[in-house]
Scaffold this motif. Structure first.
Motif, PDB file in Angstrom:
ATOM      1  N   LEU A   1       0.821  -1.210   0.000  1.00 16.56           N
ATOM      2  CA  LEU A   1       0.000   0.000   0.000  1.00 16.56           C
ATOM      3  C   LEU A   1       0.856   1.262   0.000  1.00 16.56           C
ATOM      4  O   LEU A   1       0.521   2.251  -0.673  1.00 16.56           O
ATOM      5  N   TRP A   2       1.967   1.259   0.742  1.00 15.99           N
ATOM      6  CA  TRP A   2       2.824   2.436   0.745  1.00 15.99           C
ATOM      7  C   TRP A   2       3.509   2.630  -0.608  1.00 15.99           C
ATOM      8  O   TRP A   2       3.708   3.769  -1.062  1.00 15.99           O
ATOM      9  N   VAL A   3       3.850   1.538  -1.277  1.00 18.38           N
ATOM     10  CA  VAL A   3       4.396   1.656  -2.636  1.00 18.38           C
ATOM     11  C   VAL A   3       3.324   2.205  -3.577  1.00 18.38           C
ATOM     12  O   VAL A   3       3.605   3.052  -4.438  1.00 18.38           O
ATOM     13  N   ALA A   4       2.090   1.732  -3.427  1.00 20.18           N
ATOM     14  CA  ALA A   4       0.987   2.246  -4.244  1.00 20.18           C
ATOM     15  C   ALA A   4       0.779   3.739  -4.010  1.00 20.18           C
ATOM     16  O   ALA A   4       0.498   4.494  -4.954  1.00 20.18           O
ATOM     17  N   PHE A   5       0.931   4.182  -2.767  1.00 19.38           N
ATOM     18  CA  PHE A   5       0.779   5.612  -2.469  1.00 19.38           C
ATOM     19  C   PHE A   5       1.863   6.440  -3.162  1.00 19.38           C
ATOM     20  O   PHE A   5       1.584   7.520  -3.689  1.00 19.38           O
ATOM     21  N   CYS A   6       3.089   5.928  -3.186  1.00 22.05           N
ATOM     22  CA  CYS A   6       4.179   6.637  -3.872  1.00 22.05           C
ATOM     23  C   CYS A   6       3.895   6.758  -5.367  1.00 22.05           C
ATOM     24  O   CYS A   6       4.107   7.824  -5.971  1.00 22.05           O
ATOM     25  N   PHE A   7       3.396   5.694  -5.976  1.00 23.29           N
ATOM     26  CA  PHE A   7       3.076   5.753  -7.400  1.00 23.29           C
ATOM     27  C   PHE A   7       1.852   6.629  -7.660  1.00 23.29           C
ATOM     28  O   PHE A   7       1.730   7.225  -8.735  1.00 23.29           O
ATOM     29  N   TRP A   8       0.955   6.732  -6.676  1.00 22.83           N
ATOM     30  CA  TRP A   8      -0.171   7.658  -6.826  1.00 22.83           C
ATOM     31  C   TRP A   8       0.323   9.100  -6.863  1.00 22.83           C
ATOM     32  O   TRP A   8      -0.146   9.903  -7.687  1.00 22.83           O
ATOM     33  N   LEU A   9       1.254   9.439  -5.987  1.00 27.63           N
ATOM     34  CA  LEU A   9       1.840  10.781  -6.019  1.00 27.63           C
ATOM     35  C   LEU A   9       2.540  11.040  -7.349  1.00 27.63           C
ATOM     36  O   LEU A   9       2.403  12.117  -7.943  1.00 27.63           O
ATOM     37  N   LEU A  10       3.290  10.040  -7.828  1.00 23.67           N
ATOM     38  CA  LEU A  10       4.004  10.190  -9.092  1.00 23.67           C
ATOM     39  C   LEU A  10       3.037  10.360 -10.255  1.00 23.67           C
ATOM     40  O   LEU A  10       3.283  11.171 -11.163  1.00 23.67           O
ATOM     41  N   SER A  11       1.943   9.630 -10.259  1.00 22.35           N
ATOM     42  CA  SER A  11       0.972   9.751 -11.350  1.00 22.35           C
ATOM     43  C   SER A  11       0.334  11.127 -11.386  1.00 22.35           C
ATOM     44  O   SER A  11       0.096  11.689 -12.461  1.00 22.35           O
ATOM     45  N   ASN A  12       0.061  11.718 -10.211  1.00 24.65           N
ATOM     46  CA  ASN A  12      -0.507  13.066 -10.184  1.00 24.65           C
ATOM     47  C   ASN A  12       0.461  14.076 -10.774  1.00 24.65           C
ATOM     48  O   ASN A  12       0.057  14.992 -11.504  1.00 24.65           O
ATOM     49  N   ALA A  13       1.749  13.922 -10.457  1.00 23.63           N
ATOM     50  CA  ALA A  13       2.747  14.846 -11.003  1.00 23.63           C
ATOM     51  C   ALA A  13       2.889  14.682 -12.514  1.00 23.63           C
ATOM     52  O   ALA A  13       2.956  15.670 -13.263  1.00 23.63           O
ATOM     53  N   LEU A  14       2.920  13.450 -12.990  1.00 23.81           N
ATOM     54  CA  LEU A  14       3.130  13.203 -14.424  1.00 23.81           C
ATOM     55  C   LEU A  14       1.912  13.591 -15.253  1.00 23.81           C
ATOM     56  O   LEU A  14       2.067  14.063 -16.388  1.00 23.81           O
ATOM     57  N   LEU A  15       0.708  13.396 -14.719  1.00 23.49           N
ATOM     58  CA  LEU A  15      -0.489  13.773 -15.465  1.00 23.49           C
ATOM     59  C   LEU A  15      -0.672  15.278 -15.538  1.00 23.49           C
ATOM     60  O   LEU A  15      -1.464  15.764 -16.348  1.00 23.49           O
ATOM     61  N   SER A  16       0.029  16.015 -14.702  1.00 25.73           N
ATOM     62  CA  SER A  16       0.009  17.483 -14.772  1.00 25.73           C
ATOM     63  C   SER A  16       1.080  18.015 -15.706  1.00 25.73           C
ATOM     64  O   SER A  16       1.191  19.228 -15.877  1.00 25.73           O
ATOM     65  N   MET A  17       1.867  17.141 -16.275  1.00 23.69           N
ATOM     66  CA  MET A  17       2.937  17.501 -17.219  1.00 23.69           C
ATOM     67  C   MET A  17       2.600  16.895 -18.582  1.00 23.69           C
ATOM     68  O   MET A  17       1.706  16.047 -18.690  1.00 23.69           O
ATOM     69  N   PRO A  18       3.270  17.341 -19.635  1.00 19.97           N
ATOM     70  CA  PRO A  18       2.974  16.807 -20.980  1.00 19.97           C
ATOM     71  C   PRO A  18       3.530  15.398 -21.197  1.00 19.97           C
ATOM     72  O   PRO A  18       4.138  15.120 -22.219  1.00 19.97           O
ATOM     73  N   VAL A  19       3.355  14.517 -20.235  1.00 18.39           N
ATOM     74  CA  VAL A  19       3.780  13.113 -20.368  1.00 18.39           C
ATOM     75  C   VAL A  19       2.655  12.222 -19.852  1.00 18.39           C
ATOM     76  O   VAL A  19       2.830  11.499 -18.874  1.00 18.39           O
ATOM     77  N   PRO A  20       1.468  12.226 -20.506  1.00 18.24           N
ATOM     78  CA  PRO A  20       0.337  11.452 -19.990  1.00 18.24           C
ATOM     79  C   PRO A  20       0.579   9.951 -20.004  1.00 18.24           C
ATOM     80  O   PRO A  20       0.021   9.229 -19.172  1.00 18.24           O
TER      81      PRO A  20
END
Length: 320
Positions: free
Chosen positions: A184-203
């Motif tokens: 779950l903690w690894v999933a949380f880290c990837f959730w944070l990363l996905s929010n950052a990447l989806l806000s950048m031009p790398v969908p």
């Protein structure tokens, strides 16, 4: 302890009503504060993009809050029965009560509530927590419960989960809880990363990060569900047998993992099939601003000096 009326005396215990754990309550309040802060600035977003950002931010906050909160929840496996059972050691007195067992990733929670609450000239309402997370000693907590003289049903269930119990419940649930919590903690880290990447031009990378978060969330449920393949000791209280089933935290985590997978697959599929539509969808604020500028009146710059010098009729004459 000394004998009183032929029975062992017990230490007086404060009554604690079942409720949220402090870390779980903190997590919920933090994410509610983030959601409230976003709702305050939501009226400043114009056009249809307001609803897009509302769904996007609240859905993302729900996923993040769920991944963190279930780590501290005791609702992964639950069970409860109404029974007539003995109340205290070295006493023939019996009480009618509801016994509840709540198993989480960090320990178990045992509740005992009399039906009615007031019996034997006292209030029967217990809520005891026993932890096996890293840095905690479950056996020591169990011995403290023995010294305090907790009721028989609480001690009976707690003893079944001790490391020395032949049932093996401690090793099963503790190992499954550690694996599930780490996933779950690894999933949380990837959730944070996905929010950052989806806000950048790398969908594409944002979608892959969301897929990975969903995969680890599902792995946490599979890790916890692995204990169901091992026969468990019967938990008998009086004439009844207590059985457990998966609780709300397990099912919500499973649903969140599936949701992350669906969202990740949608982003990756759109990236390869309709990349321009995906970029337009993720950049609603830019699109909305561009449409406002395009549909507005043309901008006219008026220079007052233009009329002053433009109206002059300059002639040049030469006198010889």
């Amino acid at each position: 302890m000394t004998l009183w009326n032929g029975e062992l005396s017990f230490y007086p215990q404060p009554r604690h009503a079942p409720g949220f754990s402090v870390p779980l309550l903190i997590v919920i309040l933090v994410f509610l504060a983030l959601a409230a802060s976003f709702l305050l600035i939501l009226p400043g977003i114009r056009g249809h993009s307001r609803w897009f950002w509302l769904v996007r931010v609240l859905l993302s906050l729900f996923i993040g809050a769920e991944i963190v909160a279930v780590n501290f929840s005791a609702q992964w496996s639950v069970g409860g029965i109404n029974t007539n059972t003995s109340y205290k050691a070295f006493s023939a007195a019996r009480v009618s009560a509801h016994v509840g067992l709540h198993i989480g990733l960090e320990g178990i929670n045992i509740t005992l509530t009399g039906t009615p609450v007031h019996q034997l000239n006292e209030t029967i309402d217990y809520n005891e927590h026993f932890k096996w997370r890293l840095g905690e000693n479950y056996a020591a907590e169990y011995w403290e419960a023995l010294e305090k003289g907790l009721p028989d049903p609480v001690l009976y269930l707690a003893e079944k989960f001790t490391p020395s119990s032949p049932c093996g419940l401690y090793r099963q649930y503790r190992l499954a809880g550690h694996f599930a919590s780490a996933a779950l903690w690894v999933a949380f880290c990837f959730w944070l990363l996905s929010n950052a990447l989806l806000s950048m031009p790398v969908p594409l990378h944002g979608g892959l990060a969301l897929l990975t978060a969903g995969a680890f969330a599902l792995f946490s449920t599979f890790a916890f569900a692995s204990i169901s393949s091992v026969p468990l000791c019967p938990l008998r209280l009086g004439s009844s047998t207590l059985t457990t089933h998966y609780g709300a935290a397990f099912w919500v985590t499973l649903a969140t993992g599936i949701l992350c997978l669906l969202l990740g697959v949608a982003v990756v599929s759109l990236h390869y099939s309709r990349p321009s539509a995906l970029r337009t969808f993720l950049d609603q604020s830019v699109k909305n601003y561009g449409s406002q500028v395009k549909g507005s009146l043309p901008l006219i710059l008026n220079n007052p000096l233009h009329k002053q010098f433009g109206a002059l009729d300059l002639t040049t004459s030469t006198n010889l």
